[in-house]
Design an enzyme around this catalytic site. Structure first.
Site, PDB file in Angstrom:
ATOM      1  N   GLU A  88      -3.952  -4.108  -5.634  1.00  0.00           N
ATOM      2  CA  GLU A  88      -4.290  -3.461  -4.366  1.00  0.00           C
ATOM      3  C   GLU A  88      -3.417  -2.229  -4.116  1.00  0.00           C
ATOM      4  OE1 GLU A  88      -6.732  -3.791  -2.422  1.00  0.00           O
ATOM      5  OE2 GLU A  88      -7.627  -5.657  -3.114  1.00  0.00           O
ATOM      6  N   GLU A 137      -5.638   7.867   3.617  1.00  0.00           N
ATOM      7  CA  GLU A 137      -4.353   8.510   3.419  1.00  0.00           C
ATOM      8  C   GLU A 137      -3.324   7.443   3.069  1.00  0.00           C
ATOM      9  OE1 GLU A 137      -1.387  11.734   5.575  1.00  0.00           O
ATOM     10  OE2 GLU A 137      -3.219  11.159   6.607  1.00  0.00           O
TER      11      GLU A 137
END
Ligand SMILES: [Zn+2]
Length: 168
Positions: A88, A137
Site C-alpha cells: 500500500e 497527493e
C-alpha cells in the site's frame, strides 16, 4: 453503514433465511444447509517518519475524499499483512518501506469499511515520493504543519498521529 443482507445461497442459489446458529442470528439456506458468515474486512495502516516528518496521503476516493490520512488499504485474501502494508505504501506514495514495528490492532468498528485495522510502523528503504493509485497527493508533514482541519476522521490515523505528537 452496516452491510446489506445476503439474500441468496452462495452454494445453491436458494433464498436465505434468518436462523439462530450457536446463539447468533445468521443468514442460512433451508435447502442445502449453507450458513453465511460476515467475515471482517481487514486493513493495514502504515506510519512512516522521515526526518521527524510524517508521511500522509490525500485521499482521491471516498470515504473521506480529499482528506489527509496515513497510507492504508485492504489486505487481500491470503496476503501477509506486512506485505499488504508495504504494498500500500508503494502503490500510494512510490516509497519502498520495510515494516519496523507492529503498533496496535483496532477492531470492533462496524461503521466504516474495515472492521479490523492493523497499525504498522514503516521505515523507508528506497523509492521516490510520487502519489499514485487512489491518492491525489503524498507528502511529509512536520508536527507543526499537520493538516488537522483537513485530516480524515479514521481512528487509525488519529491514533497514530496523536501517538507521535505525544512522543511515543
Ligand atoms: Zn443452499
Amino acid at each position: 453503514m452496516s452491510r446489506p443482507n445476503v439474500n441468496f445461497c452462495l452454494r445453491c442459489g436458494h433464498a436465505l433465511e434468518d436462523a439462530l446458529h450457536a446463539g447468533r442470528m445468521r443468514r442460512a439456506c433451508p435447502s442445502c444447509g449453507f450458513i453465511h458468515f460476515d467475515d471482517p474486512k481487514v486493513a493495514a495502516v502504515v506510519f512512516v517518519l522521515d526526518q521527524n516528518r510524517a508521511l500522509m496521503v490525500q485521499r482521491g476516493v471516498s470515504p473521506e475524499l480529499g482528506k489527509w490520512a496515513l497510507p492504508a488499504g485492504f489486505i487481500d485474501y491470503g496476503e501477509d499483512p506486512r506485505e499488504a502494508a508495504i504494498r500500500e505504501v508503494r502503490e500510494e506514495t512510490g516509497l519502498i518501506v520495510e515494516v519496523s514495528a507492529l503498533i496496535d490492532v483496532l477492531g470492533g468498528d462496524s461503521s466504516g469499511s474495515a472492521s479490523i485495522v492493523i497499525l504498522f510502523e514503516g521505515r523507508i528503504t528506497g523509492g521516490d515520493l510520487k502519489p499514485d493509485d487512489d491518492v491525489t497527493e503524498a507528502r511529509f508533514f512536520s508536527a507543526a504543519e499537520l493538516p488537522f482541519d483537513q485530516m480524515a476522521s479514521f481512528a487509525s490515523t488519529r491514533l497514530l498521529i496523536d501517538r507521535w505528537l505525544n512522543g511515543a
